[in-house]
Design a protein around this motif. Structure first.
Motif, short mmCIF file in Angstrom:
data_model
loop_
_atom_site.label_atom_id
_atom_site.label_comp_id
_atom_site.label_asym_id
_atom_site.label_seq_id
_atom_site.Cartn_x
_atom_site.Cartn_y
_atom_site.Cartn_z
N GLY A 146 3.74 -11.11 7.64
CA GLY A 146 2.50 -10.47 8.07
C GLY A 146 2.25 -9.17 7.34
N PHE A 147 3.31 -8.38 7.17
CA PHE A 147 3.18 -7.09 6.48
C PHE A 147 2.75 -7.26 5.02
CE2 PHE A 147 6.50 -4.92 9.44
CZ PHE A 147 5.53 -4.78 10.41
N LYS A 148 3.15 -8.36 4.41
CA LYS A 148 2.77 -8.60 3.01
C LYS A 148 1.25 -8.76 2.87
CE LYS A 148 4.99 -11.54 0.51
NZ LYS A 148 5.70 -12.79 0.09
N GLU A 149 0.60 -9.19 3.94
CA GLU A 149 -0.83 -9.51 3.86
C GLU A 149 -1.74 -8.38 4.35
OE1 GLU A 149 -1.83 -12.29 2.42
OE2 GLU A 149 0.29 -12.81 2.12
N VAL A 150 -1.21 -7.36 4.98
CA VAL A 150 -2.07 -6.35 5.63
C VAL A 150 -2.86 -5.55 4.61
CG1 VAL A 150 -0.61 -6.15 7.68
CG2 VAL A 150 -0.20 -4.62 5.73
N LYS A 151 -4.10 -5.21 5.01
CA LYS A 151 -4.99 -4.40 4.18
C LYS A 151 -5.36 -3.08 4.87
CE LYS A 151 -5.60 -7.54 0.89
NZ LYS A 151 -4.67 -8.56 1.37
N GLY A 152 -5.11 -2.96 6.15
CA GLY A 152 -5.53 -1.78 6.89
C GLY A 152 -4.71 -0.55 6.58
N ASN A 153 -5.32 0.62 6.73
CA ASN A 153 -4.60 1.88 6.53
C ASN A 153 -3.58 2.12 7.62
OD1 ASN A 153 -6.13 2.56 4.23
ND2 ASN A 153 -7.77 3.37 5.50
#
Length: 311
Positions: free
Chosen positions: A79-86
């Protein structure tokens, strides 16, 4: 993008749609730009079908489906690999974590400049078999990690600066020690927020308290060793091996002197066998450290997971 919400789940078909609707309401009320990443950890119920249905209705939804059950840490890692949020928020899918906490967690990261904020379920609705091991585990984790201001290391509801999740490696069952991992990576501004904990609405807990207690201590010991000696295992094994070999060698010298002086017959003394044992163990420890040093120089693919489908 303001916020990414990462939700690992295993067989939570009853709660997914309700949780998403709750998150959506909170995000819209506060005018955040956002995404939700559901990670189905080998679920065997209708969880993935529900996630796919939500994806068709909303551009905010993303999904990752594991081919089999790997555990919470692998789910978070992917999941962390895909995150875009600040700001990255993690929460469980069982509705025990409240999305109403998200705005304040976001504010603490963006305005108070915390690297990580961990939730603290001060009032819990879990059985004693889960709460008692948790208290003991957290007390030990505070001592070992040196993070004394946290009461609940394993709370699923946490907020991170994006840089944190992009620079730490979560594997095995190390999700329990996200604050410790962050600290070891140099992100040491770690805070805590008392959060509302709700009784489980659907189904039963997938984890038993005492099992988590035992595994938690083993993982903590592993993490402490890796953070202290992981880069240079020779420092601990080589040191212990050298000390043991030196003690055994000195004992052997004493016995030899006694033999030469005619004061004793070497093999009649228990001291002789003790010295041999110490020298053998010392040699083994030294070789273990040497092999560990060689292995630590080789890269491994410990975060290689089979993803069946991704939305």
């Amino acid at each position: 993008m303001d916020i990414s919400v990462v939700i690992p789940l295993y067989n939570e078909e009853e709660s997914i749609a309700e949780l998403y609707a709750w998150i959506e309401r909170v995000m819209d009320e506060h005018h955040f730009t956002w995404e939700v990443i559901f990670v189905s950890d080998g679920s065997t119920d209708r969880s993935w079908d529900i996630i796919a249905s939500l994806k068709q209705k909303s551009e905010h939804v993303k999904g990752i489906k594991f081919r089999r059950n790997y555990g919470k840490s692998p789910a978070l890692y992917c999941g962390f690999k895909e995150v875009k949020g600040n700001v990255v928020i993690t929460m469980d899918a069982d509705l025990q974590d409240s999305p109403d906490e998200i705005p304040e967690l976001y504010r603490m990261i963006t305005e108070e400049h915390y690297d990580l904020v961990s939730g603290y379920k001060q009032k819990r609705y879990d059985p004693l078999s889960k709460t008692l091991p948790t208290k003991l585990f957290n007390a030990t984790a505070r001592v070992v990690s040196g993070i004394n201001n946290l009461h609940d290391f394993n709370c699923g509801l946490k907020a991170y600066r994006r840089d944190v999740v992009k620079n730490i490696e979560v594997y095995g069952e190390m999700h329990r020690y996200m604050p410790y991992l962050a600290k070891q990576a140099g992100f040491d501004k770690i805070g805590e927020k008392v959060v509302h904990h709700q009784a489980r609405k659907y189904g039963a807990s997938k984890f038993m308290g005492w099992n988590r207690f035992v595994n938690g201590y083993l993982d903590l010991l592993t993490l402490w060793f890796l953070s202290t000696f992981g880069k240079k295992p020779m420092h601990v094994f080589g040191f212990l091996g050298t000390i043991m070999f030196f003690i055994g060698f000195c004992a052997a010298i004493i016995l030899a002197v006694g033999k030469i002086a005619g004061l004793l017959w070497i093999t009649d003394s228990a001291f002789f066998y003790l010295s041999l044992t110490m020298m053998m163990m010392g040699t083994q420890f030294f070789l273990t450290g040497f092999l560990g040093d060689l292995i630590s120089r080789s890269s491994t693919t410990r975060n290689d997971y089979q993803i069946e489908e991704q939305l």
